[in-house]
Design an enzyme around this catalytic site. Structure first.
Site, short mmCIF file in Angstrom:
data_model
loop_
_atom_site.label_atom_id
_atom_site.label_comp_id
_atom_site.label_asym_id
_atom_site.label_seq_id
_atom_site.Cartn_x
_atom_site.Cartn_y
_atom_site.Cartn_z
NE ARG A 157 -10.07 -14.60 -5.60
CZ ARG A 157 -10.65 -14.33 -4.44
NH1 ARG A 157 -10.38 -15.09 -3.39
NH2 ARG A 157 -11.48 -13.34 -4.31
CE LYS A 201 -8.01 -8.68 -7.21
NZ LYS A 201 -8.85 -8.48 -6.02
CG ASN A 202 -8.73 -4.70 -5.97
OD1 ASN A 202 -9.34 -5.73 -6.27
ND2 ASN A 202 -7.78 -4.67 -5.07
NE ARG A 224 -10.90 -8.24 3.68
CZ ARG A 224 -10.50 -8.64 2.47
NH1 ARG A 224 -9.94 -9.81 2.34
NH2 ARG A 224 -10.73 -7.90 1.40
CG ASP A 274 -3.98 -5.15 -1.96
OD1 ASP A 274 -4.88 -4.68 -2.67
OD2 ASP A 274 -4.19 -5.73 -0.88
CB CYS A 309 -10.91 -14.11 3.03
SG CYS A 309 -9.83 -12.72 3.26
C1 EPZ Z 1 -10.07 -3.68 -0.62
O1 EPZ Z 1 -10.62 -4.63 0.27
C2 EPZ Z 1 -9.33 -4.47 -1.69
N1 EPZ Z 1 -10.28 -5.32 -2.42
C3 EPZ Z 1 -8.25 -5.33 -1.03
O2 EPZ Z 1 -7.54 -5.99 -2.06
C4 EPZ Z 1 -7.29 -4.41 -0.28
O3 EPZ Z 1 -6.33 -5.19 0.39
C5 EPZ Z 1 -8.08 -3.57 0.74
O4 EPZ Z 1 -9.13 -2.84 0.06
C6 EPZ Z 1 -7.19 -2.55 1.46
O5 EPZ Z 1 -6.59 -1.71 0.52
C7 EPZ Z 1 -11.05 -4.75 -3.39
O6 EPZ Z 1 -10.95 -3.57 -3.66
C8 EPZ Z 1 -11.97 -5.66 -4.11
P1 EPZ Z 1 -11.18 -2.43 3.50
P2 EPZ Z 1 -11.72 -4.15 1.37
O7 EPZ Z 1 -12.66 -2.39 3.64
O8 EPZ Z 1 -12.48 -3.02 0.83
C9 EPZ Z 1 -11.84 -3.21 8.13
C10 EPZ Z 1 -6.54 -7.79 -3.14
O9 EPZ Z 1 -5.54 -8.43 -2.84
N2 EPZ Z 1 -13.28 -3.07 7.83
O10 EPZ Z 1 -10.47 -1.21 2.98
O11 EPZ Z 1 -12.46 -5.37 1.79
C11 EPZ Z 1 -11.21 -4.42 7.44
O12 EPZ Z 1 -11.40 -5.59 8.23
C12 EPZ Z 1 -7.56 -7.42 -2.09
O13 EPZ Z 1 -6.81 -7.37 -4.30
C13 EPZ Z 1 -14.20 -3.20 8.87
O14 EPZ Z 1 -13.84 -3.44 10.01
O15 EPZ Z 1 -10.80 -3.65 2.55
C14 EPZ Z 1 -9.76 -4.03 7.33
O16 EPZ Z 1 -9.10 -4.29 8.55
C15 EPZ Z 1 -7.23 -8.08 -0.77
N3 EPZ Z 1 -15.53 -3.05 8.59
C16 EPZ Z 1 -9.82 -2.52 7.11
O17 EPZ Z 1 -11.13 -2.11 7.55
C17 EPZ Z 1 -15.99 -2.78 7.34
O18 EPZ Z 1 -17.22 -2.64 7.14
C18 EPZ Z 1 -9.68 -2.10 5.64
O19 EPZ Z 1 -10.54 -2.92 4.89
C19 EPZ Z 1 -15.04 -2.65 6.29
C20 EPZ Z 1 -13.69 -2.79 6.56
#
Ligand code: EPZ
Length: 417
Positions: A397, A22-23, A122, A305, A117
């Site tokens: 999902r 998915k990701n 996020r 995850d 969410c």
């Molecule tokens: C991706 O989400 C995945 N989703 C998530 O999978 C996964 O849990 C996550 O990466 C971590 O591995 C997809 O790939 C579609 P991040 P993402 O940006 O990119 C903070 C699932 O279950 N952050 O790596 O949204 C954020 O709040 C989903 O399949 C900021 O502060 O996660 C978090 O604490 C859930 N500002 C940390 O960084 C930003 O601009 C990592 O988030 C971006 C992120």
């Protein structure tokens, strides 16, 4: 709303095929916005999030046609509406991944802020900061990101923290920028490598994907290509946990152990025998697992995850384990539901102490987010009696045909409307 009824107590056994990731599929579908020629994908998982993404790019003027049963052909020639409306974005945060490609291809984009969410706020500040460093004029009004850039310019970007979709958005935007972009502190997830491989097949010039420094040399335009989506490592890990906790033995095909070192290491620590084949993984579980402590960190360390799934298997393991969630601020909502099944879990901020109990007892529980749902399924498979999981739209999902696959492995599970 659909519910999942599971009668626990049966060790899983047999063989199932793992679906495409998915990701990886979500950012890769957005990559097709970068060129006017058709891009052909195979091994695309049939998931609600994928359907949502296809609807989202479809309303932009992009044409999507089926190509076999897990293939798609996406043609962005008719792209004429670089907008991602709130009512679509609010159901899937990954919609933010259209921002970089739209800005690079069309010079403008209007994308709803995803909003938070269940697992956290996020924010997308790193996505915005990086695009601004590339010369985009961006401001946020009435919940929308309004972005303009006649042509993005290559830049050196250091993200404040490791962000998966932030790295993906910036990498896609940089493929058509004028000059070279370097992304420092880049996320190293395998899905980023899969995206880079697809972009390269489309004519992009990328090096370093999979490391914390990615270099992208901008080109004038990209062209059509064919790409097979990589296997879903989180779906793989989820089924490994389901087999492990039920004392089963399974063979998962169309997948790879390559991207699951940290997870397989923990399953071996818990007492499982895990054998990696070229495109399959075989797991044989002991009668009872040993508790294993985990700490989530960016790839290649233990993935967030898989945290909920390991909390579930620790509930009935021998001993106690500490689970530390360092990525998201609110990713323990499955704990209270597991406690309803009889688990002994104590939460202290981002730490959870799980003390194994001899058994769980079936109950009605509620899914709160995608991976929390998976942990409730795993717990239900090992609990005595019936477990009824509500709000399983979360599950749909990210897990393709989960009740079919679990039934194939001998589980007693069915969907009730
Ligand atoms: C991706 O989400 C995945 N989703 C998530 O999978 C996964 O849990 C996550 O990466 C971590 O591995 C997809 O790939 C579609 P991040 P993402 O940006 O990119 C903070 C699932 O279950 N952050 O790596 O949204 C954020 O709040 C989903 O399949 C900021 O502060 O996660 C978090 O604490 C859930 N500002 C940390 O960084 C930003 O601009 C990592 O988030 C971006 C992120």
């Amino acid at each position: 709303m659909d519910k999942l009824l599971i009668q626990g107590g049966t060790p899983l056994s047999g063989e199932v095929s793992i679906s495409g990731a998915k990701n990886a599929a979500l950012p890769i579908l957005c990559a097709s916005l970068l060129c006017a020629e058709p891009v052909r994908f195979s091994n695309v998982p049939h998931l609600n999030d994928i359907s949502t993404m296809l609807r989202l790019i479809g309303q932009m003027g992009v044409e999507v046609t089926m190509d076999g049963n897990d293939g798609l052909i996406v043609s962005s020639r008719g792209l004429n509406n670089p907008t991602a409306p709130y009512d679509m974005v609010k159901t899937m945060r990954a919609s933010i991944l259209v921002l970089g490609p739209l800005l690079a291809r069309c010079g403008e984009a209007k994308v709803s802020l995803p909003g938070g969410c269940a697992i956290g706020a996020r924010p997308v500040d790193q996505h915005i900061k990086g695009l601004q460093a590339m010369g985009a004029e961006i401001h946020v009004e009435h919940g929308y990101v309004l972005a303009k850039a006649s042509r993005l310019k290559g830049a050196r970007i250091v993200t404040d923290m490791v962000t998966v979709t932030g790295t993906e958005n910036l990498m896609m935007a940089a493929t058509l920028a004028d000059g070279e972009t370097i992304i420092e502190n880049a996320a190293r997830e395998p899905e980023i490598v899969d995206l880079a491989n697809c972009l390269t097949a489309m004519g992009a010039r990328i090096s370093g994907a999979g490391t914390d420094r990615i270099r992208i040399q901008g080109v004038e335009r990209l062209h059509g290509a064919t790409h097979a989506i990589m296997p879903d490592r989180i779906e793989t890990g989820t089924y490994l946990c389901a087999a492990a906790v039920t004392g089963g033995q399974v063979r998962l095909t169309n997948t790879s152990a390559d991207y699951l070192d940290s997870v397989i290491q923990k399953l071996r620590e818990a007492g499982c025998a895990v054998v990696a084949e070229s495109d399959a993984i075989v797991l044989r579980a002991p009668p009872r697992l040993k508790a294993v402590s985990i700490r989530t960190e960016p790839y290649p360390a233990f993935p967030t995850d898989m945290q909920a799934q390991f909390m579930a298997i620790n509930c009935v393991a021998e001993g106690a384990a500490v689970i530390r969630e360092t990525i998201f601020e609110n990713r323990f909502m499955h704990a209270v539901e597991l406690i309803r099944l009889g688990a002994d879990i104590r939460i202290d901020a981002s730490n959870a102490l799980v003390t194994g109990v001899p058994r769980l007892d079936g109950a009605t529980v509620m899914a709160t987010d995608l991976r929390a749902s998976a942990s409730l399924v795993i717990a239900g498979l090992v609990a005595q009696g019936d477990t009824l999981i509500e709000r399983i739209y979360h599950l749909d999902r990210g897990y393709e045909r989960i009740e079919e696959k679990l039934t194939r492995l001998g589980a007693s599970v069915r969907r009730v409307r």
